[in-house]
Scaffold this motif. Structure first.
Motif, PDB file in Angstrom:
ATOM      1  N   TYR A 104       6.967  -3.429   0.856  1.00 39.40           N
ATOM      2  CA  TYR A 104       6.066  -2.270   0.859  1.00 39.40           C
ATOM      3  C   TYR A 104       6.846  -1.016   0.477  1.00 39.40           C
ATOM      4  N   LEU A 105       6.180  -0.126  -0.246  1.00 37.51           N
ATOM      5  CA  LEU A 105       6.692   1.225  -0.468  1.00 37.51           C
ATOM      6  C   LEU A 105       5.727   2.157   0.247  1.00 37.51           C
ATOM      7  N   ASP A 146      19.021   7.188  -5.945  1.00 39.65           N
ATOM      8  CA  ASP A 146      18.109   6.215  -6.546  1.00 39.65           C
ATOM      9  C   ASP A 146      16.930   6.003  -5.603  1.00 39.65           C
ATOM     10  N   TYR A 147      15.852   6.741  -5.845  1.00 40.49           N
ATOM     11  CA  TYR A 147      14.710   6.688  -4.936  1.00 40.49           C
ATOM     12  C   TYR A 147      13.962   5.364  -4.994  1.00 40.49           C
ATOM     13  N   THR A 148      14.175   4.584  -6.048  1.00 41.46           N
ATOM     14  CA  THR A 148      13.491   3.285  -6.122  1.00 41.46           C
ATOM     15  C   THR A 148      14.027   2.317  -5.076  1.00 41.46           C
ATOM     16  N   GLN A 149      15.187   2.620  -4.489  1.00 39.08           N
ATOM     17  CA  GLN A 149      15.785   1.739  -3.492  1.00 39.08           C
ATOM     18  C   GLN A 149      15.506   2.216  -2.066  1.00 39.08           C
ATOM     19  N   GLU A 187       5.117  -2.116  -9.820  1.00 42.11           N
ATOM     20  CA  GLU A 187       4.416  -3.129 -10.607  1.00 42.11           C
ATOM     21  C   GLU A 187       5.362  -4.257 -11.026  1.00 42.11           C
ATOM     22  N   LYS A 188       6.557  -3.898 -11.421  1.00 36.32           N
ATOM     23  CA  LYS A 188       7.540  -4.894 -11.869  1.00 36.32           C
ATOM     24  C   LYS A 188       8.019  -5.765 -10.715  1.00 36.32           C
ATOM     25  N   GLN A 189       8.230  -5.153  -9.543  1.00 41.42           N
ATOM     26  CA  GLN A 189       8.783  -5.886  -8.401  1.00 41.42           C
ATOM     27  C   GLN A 189       7.705  -6.466  -7.485  1.00 41.42           C
ATOM     28  N   GLY A 190       6.453  -6.231  -7.777  1.00 41.38           N
ATOM     29  CA  GLY A 190       5.380  -6.745  -6.934  1.00 41.38           C
ATOM     30  C   GLY A 190       5.355  -6.109  -5.555  1.00 41.38           C
ATOM     31  N   ILE A 191       5.640  -4.821  -5.486  1.00 41.57           N
ATOM     32  CA  ILE A 191       5.698  -4.106  -4.217  1.00 41.57           C
ATOM     33  C   ILE A 191       4.345  -3.453  -3.932  1.00 41.57           C
ATOM     34  N   LYS A 192       3.824  -3.685  -2.739  1.00 38.63           N
ATOM     35  CA  LYS A 192       2.567  -3.054  -2.341  1.00 38.63           C
ATOM     36  C   LYS A 192       2.845  -1.634  -1.829  1.00 38.63           C
ATOM     37  N   TRP A 218      -1.740   4.066  -9.631  1.00 35.18           N
ATOM     38  CA  TRP A 218      -1.311   3.142  -8.577  1.00 35.18           C
ATOM     39  C   TRP A 218      -2.311   2.004  -8.352  1.00 35.18           C
ATOM     40  N   ARG A 219      -3.360   1.935  -9.161  1.00 36.60           N
ATOM     41  CA  ARG A 219      -4.449   1.020  -8.846  1.00 36.60           C
ATOM     42  C   ARG A 219      -4.022  -0.441  -8.764  1.00 36.60           C
ATOM     43  N   ASN A 220      -2.960  -0.820  -9.467  1.00 40.35           N
ATOM     44  CA  ASN A 220      -2.523  -2.225  -9.457  1.00 40.35           C
ATOM     45  C   ASN A 220      -1.662  -2.570  -8.251  1.00 40.35           C
ATOM     46  N   VAL A 221      -1.173  -1.554  -7.531  1.00 41.99           N
ATOM     47  CA  VAL A 221      -0.241  -1.830  -6.433  1.00 41.99           C
ATOM     48  C   VAL A 221      -0.675  -1.215  -5.099  1.00 41.99           C
ATOM     49  N   VAL A 222      -1.648  -0.300  -5.087  1.00 39.85           N
ATOM     50  CA  VAL A 222      -2.055   0.329  -3.833  1.00 39.85           C
ATOM     51  C   VAL A 222      -2.637  -0.721  -2.893  1.00 39.85           C
TER      52      VAL A 222
END
Length: 399
Positions: A104-105, A146-149, A187-192, A218-222
């Motif tokens: 999750y993010l 690195d905010y993605t981490q 989207e790439k990592q499959g994170i909700k 965000w519609r694909n991951v929200v």
């Protein structure tokens, strides 16, 4: 003149507040203005809102957590009064998602920059989440982190919406890159993605039509929206509808009972002044501050204008000198922005500090004041009847 009035007769009066009801999302208006039914939104819990009550200490966290299903995709609307610990409860929900084996993010969207540091500190303190897992709005464009981490992002609602604010032409390039990078990463990592909109009553106006479309990135991951407030209004309901579209139109309404806990209440003192303008030399202001200082109160002063706040901390004036002599360092909590920009993109220094005397304009909502023997003074310009030819001054005092 002081009026002595017995107010105990009001203790049994019901507390009025703006409810959020299923019917708010079951009807709409057609072109002629007639009320017609709608079926696009699904109100969960069998079409009913969930009613909860605070525990014996006045808090809702324990009961609230039993109604939050982490893996279920929906928009959760939490309507709870000030003092019942709804912000603490949502931080515990952040911890549940952080500890989950799923990816999750988590976004915590604040209405104000001035609340960012408090949210970050509370997540570390109350949830035990390492600071290294939290990315703060204050770092955007100012660090190479690195905010993605980082699992938790504490930002403003405007940043999430791409809204540059009242004075800006467009959102900054660094903020747009920040959002687009995280969307692609999830989207790439499959994170909700979990969105938490706290104090929505102070950020609903940011959800302008021209910026709403940015949320559709965000519609694909929200996965879930949490919307919290103690003071909803009609405009808030429109925001709820916008956000619920991203969670398959599913809405869960949780409303807490408004219950008085007399031993937790502060005393309220109302003062009126006939002055046309307020300054540090206004008689009522000067005498009130002198009284509070004499009583050795820890003091915070919220003002309706930046100019009034500045006059109160001016060391050349009697009131400002008194505050500085007594509290040593005064925290100036007024805007540092010029044309919506902070010079050289410097980190803001105008945020509320529980260790100091704060005077300013930007701690009007969401701030947790954790002081004993404290007086909170509010200078305001309310809309009053014509026969009240004065400006009200309100002071809350903890006895």
């Amino acid at each position: 003149m002081q009026l002595n009035v017995d107010l105990t007769q009001f203790d049994l009066f019901p507390i009025e507040f703006k409810e959020i009801n299923p019917e708010d999302f079951m009807f709409t208006l057609d072109h002629s203005g007639s009320r017609i039914a709608r079926t696009d939104f699904k109100i969960e819990n069998g079409g009913n809102k969930i009613l909860i009550s605070p525990d014996s200490n006045g808090y809702v966290n324990d009961i609230l957590q039993t109604h939050i299903e982490l893996t279920h995709k929906n928009t959760v609307v939490i309507n709870a009064p000030v003092g019942q610990g709804k912000s603490y409860a949502i931080i515990q929900t952040v911890k549940r998602y952080y500890d989950s084996p799923d990816k999750y993010l988590i976004f915590v969207a604040s209405p104000f920059v001035s609340l960012i540091k408090q949210y970050c500190n509370d997540i570390v303190k109350d949830a035990g989440i390492p600071e290294s897992q939290i990315y703060s709005y204050d770092n955007i464009g100012r660090s190479s982190i690195d905010y993605t981490q980082r699992a938790i992002q504490v930002i403003t609602a405007n940043t999430l919406l791409g809204n540059p604010g009242e004075d800006g032409f467009k959102n900054s390039d660094t903020k747009r890159e920040y959002i687009n990078t995280l969307v692609a990463h999830c989207e790439k990592q499959g994170i909700k993605v979990i969105f938490i909109y706290d104090e929505i009553h102070d950020s609903y106006h940011n959800f302008q039509q021209e910026y709403i479309f940015n949320l559709w990135k965000w519609r694909n991951v929200v996965h879930k929206n949490f919307i919290l407030s103690a003071t909803y209004n009609e405009a808030s309901k429109v925001v709820i509808e916008y956000l619920a579209e991203l969670t398959d139109y599913k809405i869960q309404i949780i409303e807490s009972e408004r219950k008085r806990f007399i031993d937790k209440q502060s005393t309220l003192h109302l003062h009126y002044s006939s002055d046309y303008n307020f300054t540090s030399r206004t008689k009522e202001i000067n005498s009130l501050i002198k009284e509070l200082v004499l009583r050795d109160k820890k003091l915070d002063i919220l003002c309706y204008s930046k100019s009034l706040a500045k006059s109160l901390i001016n060391p050349k004036d009697e009131t400002g000198k008194l505050l500085i002599d007594n509290y040593k360092e005064i925290k100036d909590c007024t805007s540092e922005l010029t044309v919506n920009q902070r010079e050289e993109n410097a980190e803001p220094n105008n945020q509320y500090d529980n260790e100091k005397c704060n005077v300013g304009t930007n701690f009007k909502t969401g701030v947790s004041i954790k002081k004993d023997n404290h007086a909170f003074v509010l200078f305001s310009l309310p809309e009053v009847p014509d026969f009240l030819l004065g400006i009200s001054m309100v002071s809350f005092q903890e006895v």
